[in-house]
Design a protein around this motif. Structure first.
Motif, mmCIF file in Angstrom:
data_model
loop_
_atom_site.group_PDB
_atom_site.id
_atom_site.type_symbol
_atom_site.label_atom_id
_atom_site.label_comp_id
_atom_site.label_asym_id
_atom_site.label_seq_id
_atom_site.Cartn_x
_atom_site.Cartn_y
_atom_site.Cartn_z
ATOM 1 N N GLY A 115 51.432 52.433 49.636
ATOM 2 C CA GLY A 115 51.983 53.789 49.511
ATOM 3 C C GLY A 115 51.749 54.615 50.769
ATOM 4 O O GLY A 115 52.618 55.394 51.180
ATOM 5 N N LEU A 116 50.594 54.431 51.404
ATOM 6 C CA LEU A 116 50.319 55.174 52.650
ATOM 7 C C LEU A 116 51.255 54.717 53.767
ATOM 8 O O LEU A 116 51.723 55.529 54.573
ATOM 9 N N LYS A 117 51.542 53.431 53.817
ATOM 10 C CA LYS A 117 52.491 52.936 54.834
ATOM 11 C C LYS A 117 53.863 53.552 54.603
ATOM 12 O O LYS A 117 54.542 53.935 55.541
ATOM 13 N N ARG A 118 54.253 53.646 53.336
ATOM 14 C CA ARG A 118 55.572 54.243 53.040
ATOM 15 C C ARG A 118 55.630 55.710 53.442
ATOM 16 O O ARG A 118 56.697 56.260 53.672
ATOM 17 N N GLU A 119 54.466 56.347 53.506
ATOM 18 C CA GLU A 119 54.414 57.750 53.958
ATOM 19 C C GLU A 119 54.422 57.833 55.482
ATOM 20 O O GLU A 119 54.300 58.913 56.049
ATOM 21 N N GLY A 120 54.439 56.688 56.144
ATOM 22 C CA GLY A 120 54.546 56.671 57.610
ATOM 23 C C GLY A 120 53.208 56.648 58.329
ATOM 24 O O GLY A 120 53.156 56.824 59.554
ATOM 25 N N LEU A 121 52.098 56.437 57.613
ATOM 26 C CA LEU A 121 50.784 56.412 58.272
ATOM 27 C C LEU A 121 50.516 55.025 58.877
ATOM 28 O O LEU A 121 51.043 54.019 58.393
ATOM 29 N N SER A 122 49.685 54.983 59.891
ATOM 30 C CA SER A 122 49.173 53.689 60.349
ATOM 31 C C SER A 122 47.937 53.379 59.503
ATOM 32 O O SER A 122 47.081 54.246 59.281
ATOM 33 N N VAL A 123 47.880 52.151 58.984
ATOM 34 C CA VAL A 123 46.860 51.840 57.961
ATOM 35 C C VAL A 123 46.233 50.481 58.222
ATOM 36 O O VAL A 123 46.944 49.503 58.504
ATOM 37 N N ALA A 124 44.896 50.417 58.097
ATOM 38 C CA ALA A 124 44.185 49.131 58.102
ATOM 39 C C ALA A 124 43.647 48.892 56.687
ATOM 40 O O ALA A 124 43.064 49.792 56.082
ATOM 41 N N LEU A 125 43.862 47.694 56.176
ATOM 42 C CA LEU A 125 43.390 47.318 54.837
ATOM 43 C C LEU A 125 42.314 46.253 55.021
ATOM 44 O O LEU A 125 42.588 45.161 55.526
ATOM 45 N N LEU A 126 41.079 46.592 54.634
ATOM 46 C CA LEU A 126 39.938 45.701 54.886
ATOM 47 C C LEU A 126 39.469 45.092 53.570
ATOM 48 O O LEU A 126 39.328 45.801 52.576
ATOM 49 N N ASP A 127 39.205 43.799 53.578
ATOM 50 C CA ASP A 127 38.821 43.173 52.313
ATOM 51 C C ASP A 127 37.715 42.147 52.497
ATOM 52 O O ASP A 127 37.740 41.350 53.443
ATOM 53 N N GLU A 128 36.784 42.148 51.560
ATOM 54 C CA GLU A 128 35.648 41.215 51.633
ATOM 55 C C GLU A 128 36.101 39.758 51.566
ATOM 56 O O GLU A 128 35.589 38.922 52.289
ATOM 57 N N GLY A 129 37.052 39.469 50.671
ATOM 58 C CA GLY A 129 37.568 38.095 50.641
ATOM 59 C C GLY A 129 37.211 37.329 49.391
ATOM 60 O O GLY A 129 36.785 37.906 48.384
ATOM 61 N N ASP A 130 37.358 36.010 49.464
ATOM 62 C CA ASP A 130 37.319 35.167 48.275
ATOM 63 C C ASP A 130 35.998 35.195 47.516
ATOM 64 O O ASP A 130 35.963 34.928 46.322
ATOM 65 N N ALA A 131 34.890 35.496 48.212
ATOM 66 C CA ALA A 131 33.599 35.440 47.528
ATOM 67 C C ALA A 131 33.373 36.674 46.644
ATOM 68 O O ALA A 131 32.462 36.692 45.822
ATOM 69 N N ALA A 132 34.210 37.697 46.780
ATOM 70 C CA ALA A 132 33.989 38.962 46.050
ATOM 71 C C ALA A 132 34.433 38.826 44.589
ATOM 72 O O ALA A 132 35.202 37.936 44.248
ATOM 73 N N TYR A 133 33.946 39.750 43.743
ATOM 74 C CA TYR A 133 34.478 39.857 42.382
ATOM 75 C C TYR A 133 35.865 40.477 42.502
ATOM 76 O O TYR A 133 36.019 41.505 43.168
ATOM 77 N N ARG A 134 36.858 39.878 41.863
ATOM 78 C CA ARG A 134 38.205 40.413 42.046
ATOM 79 C C ARG A 134 38.956 40.437 40.722
ATOM 80 O O ARG A 134 39.588 39.449 40.320
ATOM 81 N N ALA A 135 38.897 41.590 40.068
ATOM 82 C CA ALA A 135 39.614 41.764 38.804
ATOM 83 C C ALA A 135 41.106 41.518 38.997
ATOM 84 O O ALA A 135 41.792 41.044 38.089
ATOM 85 N N SER A 136 41.592 41.823 40.198
ATOM 86 C CA SER A 136 43.030 41.727 40.450
ATOM 87 C C SER A 136 43.556 40.302 40.354
ATOM 88 O O SER A 136 44.750 40.094 40.239
ATOM 89 N N ARG A 137 42.669 39.324 40.421
ATOM 90 C CA ARG A 137 43.130 37.935 40.318
ATOM 91 C C ARG A 137 42.831 37.347 38.943
ATOM 92 O O ARG A 137 43.085 36.159 38.715
ATOM 93 N N GLY A 138 42.265 38.132 38.033
ATOM 94 C CA GLY A 138 41.894 37.550 36.738
ATOM 95 C C GLY A 138 42.355 38.356 35.557
ATOM 96 O O GLY A 138 41.863 38.166 34.440
ATOM 97 N N ASN A 139 43.330 39.258 35.775
ATOM 98 C CA ASN A 139 43.660 40.174 34.662
ATOM 99 C C ASN A 139 44.814 39.666 33.819
ATOM 100 O O ASN A 139 45.355 38.591 34.038
ATOM 101 N N PHE A 140 45.215 40.504 32.856
ATOM 102 C CA PHE A 140 46.145 40.081 31.808
ATOM 103 C C PHE A 140 47.598 40.460 32.099
ATOM 104 O O PHE A 140 48.521 39.955 31.466
ATOM 105 N N GLY A 141 47.788 41.423 33.002
ATOM 106 C CA GLY A 141 49.160 41.714 33.429
ATOM 107 C C GLY A 141 49.943 42.698 32.577
ATOM 108 O O GLY A 141 51.170 42.796 32.709
ATOM 109 N N LEU A 142 49.251 43.473 31.731
ATOM 110 C CA LEU A 142 49.992 44.466 30.943
ATOM 111 C C LEU A 142 50.217 45.748 31.737
ATOM 112 O O LEU A 142 49.326 46.196 32.467
ATOM 113 N N VAL A 143 51.376 46.331 31.579
ATOM 114 C CA VAL A 143 51.623 47.710 32.008
ATOM 115 C C VAL A 143 51.587 48.493 30.705
ATOM 116 O O VAL A 143 52.568 48.573 29.973
#
Ligand SMILES: Cc1cc2nc3c(=O)[nH]c(=O)nc-3n(C[C@H](O)[C@H](O)[C@H](O)COP(=O)(O)OP(=O)(O)OC[C@H]3O[C@@H](n4cnc5c(N)ncnc54)[C@H](O)[C@@H]3O)c2cc1C
Length: 367
Positions: free
Chosen positions: A23-51
């Motif tokens: 969303g920040l990129k769509r607003e025209g900002l320059s953005v860096a996205l930093l991530d710990e990586g595979d060893a981290a706890y990541r709900a985003s890879r284990g969820n159920f997918g409901l909206v």
């Protein structure tokens, strides 16, 4: 070592951080996205997918409203992402049901839904309680154990992995800089000036967005913020593919775009324990087979557990730091549902430099 300057750095590349960064990129900002990586706890890879809207915000109508706004933004959000990446998110928002397997569950559900409607006031909350016959007409193959259901038209589901991948792909396609395998432990801070030394050089930004999921609890104090989130485990089962039979998701059963049936998810307070347990998996499978006896005939092909990012009252936390303006935090346990709001409503606020007063109810100051 080089120093790279950005309008914003987002710490955490899960669904919350990636949606905000996009969303920040769509607003025209320059953005860096930093991530710990595979060893981290990541709900985003284990969820159920409901909206999912229908059970969100009991006793907290501002949360119900935020969730609804997100669900309303989802169709355009998905369309934009798919146009960018060419990848379908398998989004469907046909409404959703919560199945009740006893009269006690049914009357409890009816009371909750009525309270949601009362609390929604002029904003309105459209729901229907379905008796067993109506529920069977809507969902062929329901078992005799189902005594009824609640229905709201706002609910839906999506492929959460396609969503995460598309956000990253769309973000980098717009010129966003993704830096994986970077665990942030500390940072040099001043108002609107955040400087991070990393193994790939220094990164400086006017805005810092903490979206590190469970990592926010320890990171937030470095930014004059509070994010008292804790892990809450959920277990999920997936069956082999079935012919297209489920016209809409239920709270705990949904059919994916590929045809498999996802079953879940439990609510367990076990700290950072990501193991699966046989009794919980058996209970999930048992309730699913009571709801739809044909599910009992399918083979389970995968199962996993993952940790939700849970605040003390279950509601999201959004804040801008008072001592270090320019530092924001975003935490929630419904990062799929709220991705529409994070990308299209929250990111523009962060780009403008202030959260809307409406979000003050979500400040960690409430704890
Ligand atoms: C079983 C289960 C079912 C769920 N079902 C649904 C659902 O149906 N619908 C829904 O809306 N939501 C659901 N959720 C919740 C949803 O998955 C989460 O709200 C969402 O994934 C949270 O995203 P996040 O980015 O905050 O956290 P995470 O996905 O945990 O990501 C945090 C990221 O931060 C990074 N990080 C952590 N610490 C650091 C650090 N120090 N430095 C750099 N990076 C760091 C990690 O690498 C990670 O990638 C479910 C969750 C679970 C566990």
């Amino acid at each position: 070592m080089t120093q790279r300057r950005f309008d914003a750095m987002v710490i955490g590349g899960g669904l919350v951080g990636a949606a905000i960064a996009w969303g920040l990129k769509r607003e025209g900002l320059s953005v860096a996205l930093l991530d710990e990586g595979d060893a981290a706890y990541r709900a985003s890879r284990g969820n159920f997918g409901l909206v999912w809207v229908q059970s969100k915000g009991l006793g907290a109508p501002w949360y119900q409203r935020w969730t609804r706004q997100s669900a309303e933004n989802w169709a355009e959000f998905a369309r934009d992402l798919t146009q960018q990446t060419g990848q379908s998110l398998a989004l469907a928002q046909p409404g959703g049901v919560h199945l009740c397997l006893s009269d006690a569950e049914m009357s409890d559900r009816a009371a909750r839904m009525e309270q949601m409607k009362r609390e929604a006031g002029n904003y309105g909350f459209d729901y229907r309680m379905l008796d067993a016959r109506e529920a069977r007409d809507m969902l062929p193959g329901l078992g005799p154990a189902v005594v009824g259901a609640s229905f709201t038209p706002y609910d839906g589901h999506v492929s959460p992995l396609a969503l995460l991948r598309s956000l990253h792909q769309g973000f980098t396609a717009m010129g966003g800089v993704y830096l994986p395998n970077l665990k942030i432990n500390g940072i040099a801070t001043a108002p609107r000036h955040f400087l991070l030394e990393t193994s790939v050089g220094a990164i400086q930004a006017e805005r810092a967005v903490l979206a590190a999921g469970l990592g926010n609890a320890t990171l937030a104090p470095h930014f004059g913020l509070k994010a008292p989130v804790r892990p809450q485990r959920g277990q999920v089962l997936v069956t082999e593919r079935a012919r297209n039979v489920l016209p809409m998701p239920t709270t705990t059963i949904r059919q994916t775009g590929e045809g498999s049936i996802m079953l879940g998810d439990s609510v367990e307070e076990v700290g950072f324990d990501t193991r699966q347990t046989q009794p919980v998996m058996a209970e999930i499978a048992h309730r699913a087979a009571l709801s739809f006896p044909w599910i009992g005939k399918l083979n389970v092909v995968r199962a996993w557990s993952a940790l939700r990012v849970m605040s003390p009252d279950g509601l999201p936390i959004y804040d801008q730091s008072e001592s270090l303006p320019g530092a924001f935090t975003a935490n929630c346990h419904s990062g799929v549902t709220l991705a529409g709001a994070h990308a299209r409503l929250l990111a523009p606020m962060i780009a403008r430099g202030a959260l809307d007063p409406f979000l003050s109810s979500f400040s960690a100051g409430r704890f």
